[in-house]
Motif scaffolding. Structure first.
Motif, PDB file in Angstrom:
ATOM      1  N   THR A 198      -0.313  -6.205  -7.586  1.00 25.82           N
ATOM      2  CA  THR A 198      -0.649  -6.053  -8.557  1.00 25.82           C
ATOM      3  C   THR A 198      -0.149  -4.158  -8.701  1.00 25.82           C
ATOM      4  N   TYR A 199      -0.478  -3.582  -9.886  1.00 26.09           N
ATOM      5  CA  TYR A 199      -0.940  -2.120  -9.780  1.00 26.09           C
ATOM      6  C   TYR A 199      -1.786  -1.443  -9.465  1.00 26.09           C
ATOM      7  N   GLY A 200      -3.394  -2.643  -9.619  1.00 26.08           N
ATOM      8  CA  GLY A 200      -4.066  -1.793  -8.857  1.00 26.08           C
ATOM      9  C   GLY A 200      -4.213  -2.614  -7.528  1.00 26.08           C
ATOM     10  N   GLN A 201      -3.655  -3.067  -6.882  1.00 28.14           N
ATOM     11  CA  GLN A 201      -3.718  -3.435  -5.009  1.00 28.14           C
ATOM     12  C   GLN A 201      -3.059  -2.646  -4.986  1.00 28.14           C
ATOM     13  N   CYS A 202      -1.722  -1.960  -5.354  1.00 22.39           N
ATOM     14  CA  CYS A 202      -0.760  -1.047  -4.861  1.00 22.39           C
ATOM     15  C   CYS A 202      -1.209   0.606  -4.676  1.00 22.39           C
ATOM     16  N   ASN A 203      -2.289   0.361  -5.584  1.00 17.24           N
ATOM     17  CA  ASN A 203      -2.356   1.823  -5.397  1.00 17.24           C
ATOM     18  C   ASN A 203      -3.895   2.333  -5.157  1.00 17.24           C
ATOM     19  N   ARG A 204      -4.666   0.624  -4.715  1.00 21.34           N
ATOM     20  CA  ARG A 204      -5.721   1.059  -3.443  1.00 21.34           C
ATOM     21  C   ARG A 204      -5.530   0.091  -2.283  1.00 21.34           C
ATOM     22  N   TRP A 205      -4.392   0.112  -2.286  1.00 19.27           N
ATOM     23  CA  TRP A 205      -2.923   0.269  -0.612  1.00 19.27           C
ATOM     24  C   TRP A 205      -2.794   1.311  -0.165  1.00 19.27           C
ATOM     25  N   ASP A 206      -2.242   2.378  -1.372  1.00 18.11           N
ATOM     26  CA  ASP A 206      -1.561   3.532  -1.254  1.00 18.11           C
ATOM     27  C   ASP A 206      -2.705   4.249  -0.998  1.00 18.11           C
ATOM     28  N   TYR A 207      -4.007   4.264  -0.948  1.00 18.95           N
ATOM     29  CA  TYR A 207      -5.062   5.410  -1.365  1.00 18.95           C
ATOM     30  C   TYR A 207      -5.506   4.820   0.333  1.00 18.95           C
ATOM     31  N   PHE A 208      -5.309   4.251   1.066  1.00 18.40           N
ATOM     32  CA  PHE A 208      -6.059   3.475   1.985  1.00 18.40           C
ATOM     33  C   PHE A 208      -5.061   3.707   2.945  1.00 18.40           C
ATOM     34  N   LEU A 209      -3.975   3.526   3.305  1.00 23.01           N
ATOM     35  CA  LEU A 209      -2.947   4.133   4.117  1.00 23.01           C
ATOM     36  C   LEU A 209      -2.735   5.904   3.630  1.00 23.01           C
ATOM     37  N   ALA A 210      -3.219   6.540   2.918  1.00 22.83           N
ATOM     38  CA  ALA A 210      -3.414   7.934   2.806  1.00 22.83           C
ATOM     39  C   ALA A 210      -5.031   8.339   3.085  1.00 22.83           C
ATOM     40  N   HIS A 211      -6.213   7.268   3.047  1.00 17.26           N
ATOM     41  CA  HIS A 211      -6.947   8.386   2.985  1.00 17.26           C
ATOM     42  C   HIS A 211      -7.960   7.239   4.844  1.00 17.26           C
ATOM     43  N   GLY A 212      -7.711   5.986   4.545  1.00 20.73           N
ATOM     44  CA  GLY A 212      -8.539   5.151   5.721  1.00 20.73           C
ATOM     45  C   GLY A 212      -8.820   5.678   6.923  1.00 20.73           C
ATOM     46  N   PHE A 220      -4.648  -4.496  13.774  1.00 17.81           N
ATOM     47  CA  PHE A 220      -2.765  -4.979  13.577  1.00 17.81           C
ATOM     48  C   PHE A 220      -2.195  -4.636  14.622  1.00 17.81           C
ATOM     49  N   GLN A 221      -1.558  -3.938  15.094  1.00 21.75           N
ATOM     50  CA  GLN A 221      -0.673  -3.597  15.573  1.00 21.75           C
ATOM     51  C   GLN A 221      -0.886  -4.134  17.121  1.00 21.75           C
ATOM     52  N   ARG A 222      -2.336  -3.863  18.059  1.00 23.25           N
ATOM     53  CA  ARG A 222      -2.997  -4.089  19.167  1.00 23.25           C
ATOM     54  C   ARG A 222      -3.121  -5.970  19.015  1.00 23.25           C
ATOM     55  N   GLN A 223      -3.164  -6.912  17.699  1.00 27.21           N
ATOM     56  CA  GLN A 223      -3.313  -8.139  17.987  1.00 27.21           C
ATOM     57  C   GLN A 223      -2.489  -8.713  17.716  1.00 27.21           C
ATOM     58  N   LEU A 224      -1.638  -8.170  17.103  1.00 26.03           N
ATOM     59  CA  LEU A 224       0.003  -9.223  16.241  1.00 26.03           C
ATOM     60  C   LEU A 224       1.361  -7.462  16.195  1.00 26.03           C
ATOM     61  N   GLN A 225       1.455  -6.965  16.360  1.00 25.59           N
ATOM     62  CA  GLN A 225       2.025  -6.729  17.636  1.00 25.59           C
ATOM     63  C   GLN A 225       2.990  -5.996  16.022  1.00 25.59           C
ATOM     64  N   ARG A 226       2.808  -6.072  15.185  1.00 27.16           N
ATOM     65  CA  ARG A 226       3.001  -5.388  13.765  1.00 27.16           C
ATOM     66  C   ARG A 226       2.111  -4.592  13.146  1.00 27.16           C
ATOM     67  N   GLY A 227       2.850  -3.716  11.813  1.00 30.15           N
ATOM     68  CA  GLY A 227       1.319  -3.961  10.948  1.00 30.15           C
ATOM     69  C   GLY A 227       1.237  -5.376   9.158  1.00 30.15           C
ATOM     70  N   PRO A 228       0.390  -5.196   8.510  1.00 27.56           N
ATOM     71  CA  PRO A 228       0.448  -5.790   7.411  1.00 27.56           C
ATOM     72  C   PRO A 228       1.497  -6.178   6.956  1.00 27.56           C
ATOM     73  N   THR A 229       2.568  -7.898   6.335  1.00 24.25           N
ATOM     74  CA  THR A 229       3.509  -7.390   5.539  1.00 24.25           C
ATOM     75  C   THR A 229       2.814  -7.451   4.236  1.00 24.25           C
ATOM     76  N   PRO A 230       3.619  -7.441   3.097  1.00 19.60           N
ATOM     77  CA  PRO A 230       3.139  -6.960   2.142  1.00 19.60           C
ATOM     78  C   PRO A 230       2.567  -7.853   1.471  1.00 19.60           C
ATOM     79  N   ASP A 231       2.102  -9.237   1.206  1.00 14.47           N
ATOM     80  CA  ASP A 231       1.248 -10.284   0.975  1.00 14.47           C
ATOM     81  C   ASP A 231       0.036 -10.475   1.693  1.00 14.47           C
ATOM     82  N   GLU A 232       0.065 -10.148   3.282  1.00 14.16           N
ATOM     83  CA  GLU A 232      -1.618 -10.110   3.546  1.00 14.16           C
ATOM     84  C   GLU A 232      -2.136  -8.490   2.696  1.00 14.16           C
ATOM     85  N   GLN A 233      -0.905  -7.597   2.801  1.00  8.12           N
ATOM     86  CA  GLN A 233      -1.445  -6.063   2.234  1.00  8.12           C
ATOM     87  C   GLN A 233      -2.309  -6.978   0.474  1.00  8.12           C
ATOM     88  N   LYS A 234      -1.795  -8.121  -0.283  1.00  2.89           N
ATOM     89  CA  LYS A 234      -2.001  -8.226  -0.933  1.00  2.89           C
ATOM     90  C   LYS A 234      -2.992  -9.155  -1.026  1.00  2.89           C
TER      91      LYS A 234
END
Length: 270
Positions: A198-212, A220-234
């Motif tokens: 959703t809009y709220g989830q997109c905005n909060r995820w974007d902020y997390f990427l920039a400031h988390g 994620f990278q260490r255990q799963l050898q990848r980043g989170p998918t869009p559904d996982e991000q949600k």
């Protein structure tokens, strides 16, 4: 009478260039509160601009309201009084929505500024459509909204909810808070294949990427050898698992699978 700092004829010409049918142009000109807002927007230096495109859309900013105009007049669904009313809401009200991400102290504050910006645009759209002179007043505005407490989706008539709350005696501040929550839970267009945030989830995820602090992405990278998918991000955003001690829960054995299963069922009961 002092000279106007804009040319009314030029304003109407800009609307014609943006694909507005003549009855919609006359409604803009003949509806006093709409014309007052539009002339105020131009007086502060704003302009209406037309962008040729193969799709119809509109966006508003204090410096410019842009209409994306397809060649076929039948496809110009945003070249209308109601779209202009909405974009004037963005252009004239709640300037915090235009502040840079770095000026906010938290993901919640950043996302809320965007959601309140949309709330002001919706309320302005409703108000000006109610005042519209001539033609049909566009007062039915259905949107798909995700439930706050689970992943279920319902169609909500945003204008109907505004009307109901006004009849119940709520003031504009209360209504804007409600509309901001609806915006946080609605789905943006053009987000790409497989992105159901959703809009709220997109905005909060974007902020997390920039400031988390990055620890969740590292895990994620260490255990799963990848980043989170869009559904996982949600589901991470919705479950409040982005930062700190809560983030550790995200990668517990089976946790992601449970949350994704809840998403597929439209429920967060897992």
């Amino acid at each position: 009478m002092p000279a106007l700092p804009f040319d009314p004829v030029a304003i109407l010409s800009d609307l014609r260039s943006a694909g507005f049918p003549e009855p919609e142009i006359q409604a803009v000109r003949n509806t006093p509160p709409m014309w007052e807002q539009l002339t105020r927007f131009h007086a502060q230096g704003g302009c209406i601009q037309t962008i040729p495109a193969d799709f119809s859309a509109a966006n508003g900013h204090p410096s410019a309201i842009s209409f994306y105009v397809p060649e076929d007049p039948a496809q110009r669904t945003h070249s209308r009084y109601s779209s202009l009313a909405h974009e004037l809401g963005h252009a004239l009200f709640y300037p915090e929505q235009w502040n840079a991400m770095d000026s906010f102290d938290s993901a919640e504050a950043y996302a809320r500024s965007r959601e309140m910006g949309e709330a002001h645009a919706w309320l302005n759209q409703y108000t000006l459509c109610l005042e519209k002179v001539g033609g049909r007043s566009e007062l039915y505005f259905p949107l798909a909204i995700e439930n706050e407490d689970d992943f279920g989706i319902r169609t909500r008539d945003v204008f109907g909810e505004i009307a109901h709350r006004k009849l119940a005696g709520e003031d504009d501040a209360q209504i804007l808070e409600h509309l901001a929550t609806l915006n946080a839970n609605m789905f943006p267009s053009g987000m790409g294949e497989g992105n159901h945030k959703t809009y709220g989830q997109c905005n909060r995820w974007d902020y997390f990427l920039a400031h988390g602090d990055g620890s969740l992405l590292e895990d994620f990278q260490r255990q799963l050898q990848r980043g989170p998918t869009p559904d996982e991000q949600k589901v991470l955003v919705k479950q409040g698992l982005l930062d700190g001690a809560q983030a550790v829960l995200a990668l517990e054995p089976g946790r992601l699978e449970q949350m994704l299963a809840a998403l597929s069922r439209g429920s967060t009961t897992a």
